[in-house]
Design an enzyme around this catalytic site. Structure first.
Site, PDB file in Angstrom:
ATOM      1  N   LYS A 105       7.171  -2.119   8.200  1.00 63.75           N
ATOM      2  CA  LYS A 105       6.657  -3.069   9.200  1.00 63.75           C
ATOM      3  C   LYS A 105       6.570  -2.629  10.634  1.00 63.75           C
ATOM      4  O   LYS A 105       5.879  -3.113  11.476  1.00 63.75           O
ATOM      5  CB  LYS A 105       7.528  -4.385   9.203  1.00 63.75           C
ATOM      6  CG  LYS A 105       7.460  -5.110   7.939  1.00 63.75           C
ATOM      7  CD  LYS A 105       7.052  -6.258   8.056  1.00 63.75           C
ATOM      8  CE  LYS A 105       6.195  -7.046   6.657  1.00 63.75           C
ATOM      9  NZ  LYS A 105       6.703  -8.339   6.298  1.00 63.75           N
ATOM     10  N   LYS A 187      -5.749  -6.875   0.776  1.00 60.62           N
ATOM     11  CA  LYS A 187      -4.784  -7.726   0.037  1.00 60.62           C
ATOM     12  C   LYS A 187      -4.988  -9.240   0.857  1.00 60.62           C
ATOM     13  O   LYS A 187      -5.233  -9.467   1.916  1.00 60.62           O
ATOM     14  CB  LYS A 187      -3.510  -7.225   0.773  1.00 60.62           C
ATOM     15  CG  LYS A 187      -2.108  -7.878   0.220  1.00 60.62           C
ATOM     16  CD  LYS A 187      -0.879  -7.324   0.634  1.00 60.62           C
ATOM     17  CE  LYS A 187       0.028  -8.196   0.192  1.00 60.62           C
ATOM     18  NZ  LYS A 187       1.374  -8.340   1.060  1.00 60.62           N
ATOM     19  N   LYS A 190      -3.030 -14.272   5.143  1.00 62.31           N
ATOM     20  CA  LYS A 190      -3.271 -15.344   6.116  1.00 62.31           C
ATOM     21  C   LYS A 190      -3.915 -14.432   7.329  1.00 62.31           C
ATOM     22  O   LYS A 190      -4.912 -14.838   8.047  1.00 62.31           O
ATOM     23  CB  LYS A 190      -2.244 -15.971   6.475  1.00 62.31           C
ATOM     24  CG  LYS A 190      -2.257 -17.169   7.455  1.00 62.31           C
ATOM     25  CD  LYS A 190      -1.197 -17.982   7.699  1.00 62.31           C
ATOM     26  CE  LYS A 190      -1.135 -18.415   9.064  1.00 62.31           C
ATOM     27  NZ  LYS A 190      -0.310 -17.813   9.756  1.00 62.31           N
TER      28      LYS A 190
END
Ligand code: SF4
Length: 319
Positions: A105, A187, A190
């Site tokens: 991340k 993928k 949102k």
């Protein structure tokens, strides 16, 4: 589940559907991880309450049943934060730094600074979330397995240090997650704006399917296609009958069916599959009081379990 927005088909097929099956056989605790959501939404915390409500509505519409499982909101149970703090005293920082998600991340997420102390320590909070309920199993995808291994290490360290077994070492209940991409082939997420949501209208779903990327090699109508590489076909596998799939596969490979017609078939199957959720969603969302009451009752039940475990922890630590 983190409340980071409305739930999409990736969330539904990747987690929720499995949860529905588990509630039939296990004493399940499912919670809205709003404190975890703060690791990425700390600049917009006001969104979390709304998202939490949306998630609860999607859960209930999909069939999570408060008579069969316990549904609650993490931040309503302070024991999660208290145990997180206590466990964080015994967790060496290098254990957290080697967590693959932490490293990924740092590189992947550009929109928000992920170098916070809270994000580094989120596996400790996750451990508290699980061990407070002495969970035997945690339903996870294969990519989440390292987190659970860390939880097991933390539990062992606690037991070694304080010479008493308070917790259960949780095991992963790994579910197979169907590979489901978004309408553009990336993928489903949102943040990529490529998702089909449980709360989308029939019109929105139809429009999204019609615009979906298919086999990129099929540039013209008479080019043969390949369902195995097509972005749309996995949705047929989930929503269309086997007969229909068996009809489409050879027809696609011989260009007897065009992608436009194939998409229209999917529109019919997917809408038929999603209508019960849509209808239930409509009923539930007009009754927010009932949703809040379900979460309140679940929080009360979970809170008692969590509080009792925390007392054991404190006795064990003699604090
Ligand atoms: S016909 Fe259907 S399965 Fe074949 S490439 Fe087009 S959309 Fe995909």
């Amino acid at each position: 589940m983190q409340p980071s927005g409305r739930l999409h088909l990736g969330n539904y097929h990747g987690a929720l559907k499995n949860w529905l099956a588990l509630q039939e056989d296990y004493d399940c605790f499912y919670f809205i991880a709003d404190w975890h959501a703060l690791t990425t939404l700390y600049e917009d915390p006001h969104l979390i309450k709304k998202f939490s409500f949306d998630v609860a509505v999607d859960w209930l519409a999909s069939g999570l049943d408060p008579e069969k499982c316990t549904l609650f909101v993490q931040s309503e149970i302070p024991a999660h934060a208290e145990l997180h703090l206590l466990l964080s005293m015994i967790v060496p920082v290098p254990w957290l730094e080697r967590n693959p998600t932490y490293k990924e991340k740092q590189v992947e997420v550009k929109s928000v600074d992920m170098s916070s102390y809270g994000f580094l320590g989120y596996p400790v909070l996750q451990t508290a979330d699980v061990v407070l309920y002495k969970a035997d199993f945690v339903p996870v995808g294969i990519d989440q397995a390292p987190h659970l291994e860390l939880s097991r290490e933390i539990v062992r360290r606690f037991h070694n240090l304080y010479k008493k077994k308070v917790f259960v070492e949780p095991s992963a209940k790994i579910s197979e997650i169907p590979k489901l991409n978004g309408v553009d082939g990336r993928k489903m997420s949102k943040s990529y704006n490529n998702a089909i949501y449980l709360s989308d209208s029939e019109k929105e779903i139809t429009k999204k399917i019609k615009g979906m990327l298919t086999d990129p090699k099929r540039a013209r109508r008479d080019d043969p296609g390949e369902p195995d590489v097509c972005n749309l076909f996995p949705f047929h596998k989930l929503y269309s009958s086997e007969e229909m799939q068996e009809e489409i596969i050879p027809a696609c490979r011989t260009a007897q069916i065009g992608c436009g017609d194939c998409k229209l078939k999917l529109v019919d199957s997917m809408l038929a599959g999603m209508r019960p959720i849509m209808e239930k969603r409509r009923e539930i969302s007009v009754n927010p009081k009932e949703v809040k009451e379900i979460l309140r009752a679940g929080t009360e039940k979970a809170g008692k379990v969590a509080h009792a475990t925390l007392q054991e922890v404190k006795q064990c630590m003699k604090i």
